[in-house]
Design a protein around this motif. Structure first.
Motif, short mmCIF file in Angstrom:
data_model
loop_
_atom_site.label_atom_id
_atom_site.label_comp_id
_atom_site.label_asym_id
_atom_site.label_seq_id
_atom_site.Cartn_x
_atom_site.Cartn_y
_atom_site.Cartn_z
N SER A 36 -7.32 0.03 5.16
CA SER A 36 -7.35 -1.41 5.43
C SER A 36 -8.44 -1.71 6.45
CB SER A 36 -5.99 -1.89 5.97
OG SER A 36 -5.70 -1.29 7.21
N ALA A 71 -2.10 -0.29 7.44
CA ALA A 71 -2.40 -1.72 7.55
C ALA A 71 -2.81 -2.06 8.96
CB ALA A 71 -1.19 -2.57 7.14
N SER A 115 2.92 -2.23 4.94
CA SER A 115 2.34 -3.58 4.98
C SER A 115 2.66 -4.21 6.33
CB SER A 115 2.88 -4.45 3.84
OG SER A 115 4.30 -4.49 3.86
N SER A 144 3.22 -6.18 0.14
CA SER A 144 2.24 -6.99 0.87
C SER A 144 2.96 -8.09 1.64
CB SER A 144 1.23 -7.61 -0.11
OG SER A 144 0.30 -8.40 0.57
N SER A 192 -0.71 -7.60 -3.98
CA SER A 192 -1.30 -8.21 -2.79
C SER A 192 -1.01 -9.71 -2.77
CB SER A 192 -2.81 -7.98 -2.75
OG SER A 192 -3.39 -8.53 -1.60
N THR A 251 -6.45 -5.55 -3.69
CA THR A 251 -6.64 -6.37 -2.49
C THR A 251 -7.23 -7.71 -2.89
OG1 THR A 251 -7.79 -6.53 -0.37
CG2 THR A 251 -8.90 -5.31 -2.11
#
Length: 890
Positions: A345, A387, A430, A473, A515, A577
């Motif tokens: 990320s 994340a 997430s 997500s 996502s 993403t």
């Protein structure tokens, strides 16, 4: 929104493999990063990546002594000649096979390339002004001669200081001396005596001594001495002289072997790097040890010394380390390391000056966008970091990890000040942070609950339970209070975190959610699902507003082990993403393919596709595979002939009698091209994407940044305004450009009378033309003075059109900006004209009211008498028979 993003820099990777080069002045270091080259300016603390890209990883670099021609060769022997100061690729050439060494001669007239057992010497391509007629030659690459004599691969080439001779070191346990051109009395000489492959050979400064070093750590000192059997009879016969070993030295590094070495003739310094990550610095010919330092846990792949002999550059490919060591002060000039696992990320800081990357290696790195360097690395997490996200206010970063913790970082003091954990051990995948920074939420693949903590106290506030599958997500709205969560149970839920109730209505989708992203105005969310669909939902009434079928766009290249074509492989047909642009009009999506897609939300159309990589060394960059590379044991690229050892001889399994290619059942893996995360800059002028090769930055600013120049104490804003008031418009404009103050430039620009514009432009120095054209193009968007801007543009093209045409390569970006600006004015004027035309026609068809002059008709169409209207009132004016209803209009 502007969409002409161009590749501008590559961060996150500092060294991959190949050799390192110092610039002739020793201030810059060139490092191969995959199929590109990054230049590190060690004095100004900046780095940039050259715009060209090879089709495979770069194996060798060479820079001519003048520092303006860069020659790069990839693993397949394909070369690119580049003008380094201008960053322009000049010529493509192929050596047809791998090149193991590449060196320019000190004179700059030739370069030598080691190709297998042969050495090829080529003439250096000329540059403008270097040849007698001042023109470029027709064939940039002209071969001078081929040298043969070695029985195995040549590993290094070293030129003498006068460029008449060169030394080669080979795996056949010998080194050889060659002459560039036939020399009277010179016979090519072989230097034998090592017991393992010779890594390198060098001349001393006076060329009376040769040093050779082999893999087993033996350093031989060679001298040109008389033959021993004839020494007493005749000492003066030159033909009886020969190169002989004068002295032998050995590096005692236990079981480690030498992997690289470099020699600085002016100061007699020798640097040797070993397989255990230790390097040693020695002074010759006494072989006295000056320093020994461990700089890596793995072997050092390459070492280089700058021209002054003060800085040593080391590259270690296993962990992606790049170091520059100043040995006299014993300090690091540069110490950078890449992530050695895939990046998961990324996040932009609120000011857009820093980028955070997290990876499976458990490290968090902070990269400075301007300099391109990593400024701090956090290693507190004990497992992969999945994340990261910034709080919208302040300098606080939050990260989630598979080690079961969520951590908060202070990016002013660079420390971890808060750690959040769950009651049971979970692996968080997430993360979402409230814009105010008061609440942080995390989701896991192990549990279906969303954990909510207070940042101030570190206490677990709540667990949001409603999902029936792992939470993939999370995203907070920009206004705060609304949390969107996407799960593998094919639903997206909207939570009011600060509300009294924690119930939520699900948004039902057709596949697993990958996502979720909020639009900047918090009125819409974008959802990416496993079936390749992008859907856009209204937050207020939970109604789908649009969608995009991205399966065809997401399907990338074909992997080497795929049995289906790229268009039919299901594994790549989704976006992992998704993120909104700064203005919310577009979304950027990426996944397990070589493409990043930019979509327009309202129309639901694909605006642009960005190709992440064309590197064939990665899996998934080819659209079609070559069937001849498929063997009985599977694809040739997956057959392990390389193992863990560094040398091919040590990697091939020859345990079976007669085996030459190793165990065909042994497999190996190749890195696959993919985009794990993408993020827009807060300014909207750039976006970054984390790929297999590193952190790619695409920007709208594709020109080198301007720095103020030609300044002196008399150039100030007050003196500029004084010149403007006196009527010296050109002088004031030039002074404003020197100060690089846009507001001052605009003030002087708008103060020039329209009648004086041609006179000002006529005498304007050409050095300011590019800046002036960019400025005028920007004024079209920011000011309403259409005619004024067009007068300036016309004057520049009339007065300097020939100069601009002759230097079109230099002014291409500025001319494109001017064309867009003029086109925009044309469109706006055309639209305004159409609206005005319709308004005039509408007014012409309206019945007249009040007193007016002209000819009118009554309601029945009869022509009225002079001075009367439909109501019998008097009218002023004359009546002309035969004219239309409104006299004077066509």
């Amino acid at each position: 929104m502007k969409t002409d993003f161009k590749f501008s820099n590559l961060l996150g990777t500092v060294y991959t493999r190949g050799n390192l080069l110092f610039s002739p002045n020793g201030n810059s270091l060139l490092s191969p990063v995959g199929n590109r080259v990054t230049v590190f300016d060690l004095v100004n603390n900046k780095s940039y990546t050259l715009p060209f890209a090879h089709r495979r990883n770069i194996a060798r670099l060479a820079l001519n002594p003048q520092g303006n021609l860069l020659l790069t060769v990839d693993e397949d022997g394909r070369a690119i000649l580049t003008n380094l100061p201008r960053r322009i690729a000049l010529f493509h050439f192929s050596f047809r096979t791998a090149v193991t060494s590449l060196v320019f001669s000190p004179s700059g007239r030739h370069f030598a390339a080691a190709i297998g057992r042969q050495i090829e010497v080529w003439h250096t391509p000329s540059t403008p002004g270097s040849s007698e007629d001042g023109d470029l030659e027709f064939a940039p690459f002209v071969r001078h001669r081929i040298y043969t004599g070695h029985f195995d691969e040549v590993q290094s080439i070293e030129w003498s200081s006068d460029s008449r001779f060169f030394l080669t070191a080979s795996k056949d346990l010998s080194a050889r001396i060659w002459s560039l051109n036939p020399e009277e009395g010179f016979i090519p000489t072989s230097l034998s005596g090592h017991r393992q492959p010779v890594l390198a050979a060098w001349f001393s400064k006076d060329q009376e001594t040769i040093y050779t070093i082999s893999k087993d750590g033996a350093l031989f000192h060679w001298g040109y001495v008389p033959k021993p059997q004839r020494a007493e009879e005749d000492m003066e016969i030159e033909e009886e002289m020969q190169w002989r070993i004068i002295d032998k030295h050995y590096f005692m590094q236990d079981n480690a072997y030498v992997t690289c070495a470099a020699y600085h003739a002016s100061s007699n310094l020798l640097v040797a790097g070993f397989s255990n990550g230790i390097f040693g610095l020695y002074e010759l010919p006494d072989f006295s040890q000056l320093q020994t330092l461990s700089i890596s846990q793995n072997e050092i792949d390459f070492v280089s010394i700058n021209q002054s002999g003060e800085w040593l550059a080391f590259g270690a490919s296993k962990l992606g380390q790049l170091l520059v060591w100043e040995w006299q002060s014993e300090s690091y000039i540069l110490k950078q390391q890449s992530h050695f696992d895939s990046i998961n990320s990324i996040a932009y800081s609120p000011d857009g000056q820093r980028i955070i990357t997290t990876a499976d290696d458990g490290k968090i790195k902070v990269w400075d966008v301007t300099s391109g360097f990593c400024i701090v690395t956090f290693t507190e997490h004990t497992s992969g970091v999945t994340a990261c996200e910034f709080a919208k206010r302040g300098n606080v970063l939050f990260t989630a990890s598979l080690d079961g913790s969520v951590r908060a970082w202070d990016l002013i003091r660079y420390r971890n000040f808060r750690t959040f954990t769950a009651p049971t051990r979970l692996s968080f995948s997430s993360l979402a942070v409230d814009p105010s920074g008061e609440v942080v939420c995390a989701g896991s693949l192990d549990s279906f609950d969303i954990h909510v903590w207070s940042v101030q106290t570190g206490q677990l506030l709540d667990q949001l339970s409603a999902h029936e599958g792992p939470v993939a997500s999370l995203a907070f709205s920009a206004t705060g209070g609304m949390l969107a969560s996407g799960s593998w149970d094919r639903t997206v839920r909207l939570w009011s975190v600060f509300g009294r109730t924690q119930t939520s209505e699900p948004l039902q989708l057709q596949a697993d959610v990958l996502s979720v992203a909020f639009r900047p105005d918090s009125k819409q969310i974008a959802v990416s699902t496993l079936d390749g669909q992008l859907s856009f939902w209204s937050v207020s009434d939970a109604v789908q507003q649009g969608g995009v079928d991205g399966r065809r766009d997401a399907s990338g290249g074909r992997k080497i082990s795929d049995r289906r074509t790229a268009a039919n492989v299901a594994g790549t047909k989704s976006f992992a993403t998704i993120t909104y642009s700064a203005d919310g009009s577009c979304v950027l999506a990426g996944g397990n393919s070589k493409y990043i897609c930019l979509y327009e939300v309202q129309a639901g159309v694909l605006i642009k596709k960005f190709t992440v990589s064309v590197n064939l060394s990665l899996d998934g960059t080819q659209e079609f595979l070559n069937s001849k590379l498929l063997t009985e044991a599977g694809p040739r690229g997956l057959i392990d002939e390389q193992g863990e050892e560094s040398d091919l001889e040590n990697r091939i399994d020859r345990s079976l009698p007669g085996a030459s290619r190793g165990d065909a059942s042994t497999r190996k893996t190749r890195p696959e091209v993919r985009v794990s995360a993408a993020a827009f800059s807060p300014t909207g002028r750039a976006f970054c994407a984390s790929s297999t090769e590193g952190l790619l930055i695409y920007s709208l600013d594709n020109v080198i940044q301007f720095d103020p120049f030609d300044l002196d104490v008399t150039v100030t804003p007050d003196s500029t305004r004084a010149e403007m008031e006196k009527g010296s418009h050109l002088k004031a404009l030039v002074m404003a450009f020197r100060l690089n103050d846009n507001s001052l430039v605009r003030q002087v620009f708008e103060h020039v009378p329209a009648a004086d514009i041609p006179l000002v432009v006529k005498d304007m120095p050409t050095v300011y033309l590019d800046r002036f054209l960019r400025f005028v193009a920007v004024q079209v968007d920011e000011t309403p003075h259409l005619e004024f801007n067009l007068l300036w543009t016309e004057a520049v093209l009339r007065k300097h059109g020939r100069y601009l045409k002759d230097n079109i390569g230099q002014f291409a970006p500025e001319m494109r900006a001017v064309m867009r600006a003029v086109g925009k004015i044309g469109k706006e004027l055309g639209k305004l004209s159409e609206e005005t035309l319709y308004l005039v026609e509408y007014l012409l068809n309206q019945p007249a009211k009040g007193k007016t002059s002209g000819v009118h008709r009554d309601e029945n169409g009869n022509l009225l008498e002079e001075g009367e209207d439909g109501d019998g009132m008097e009218m002023e004016g004359e009546v002309e028979e035969g004219e239309g209803e409104w006299i004077g209009f066509d």
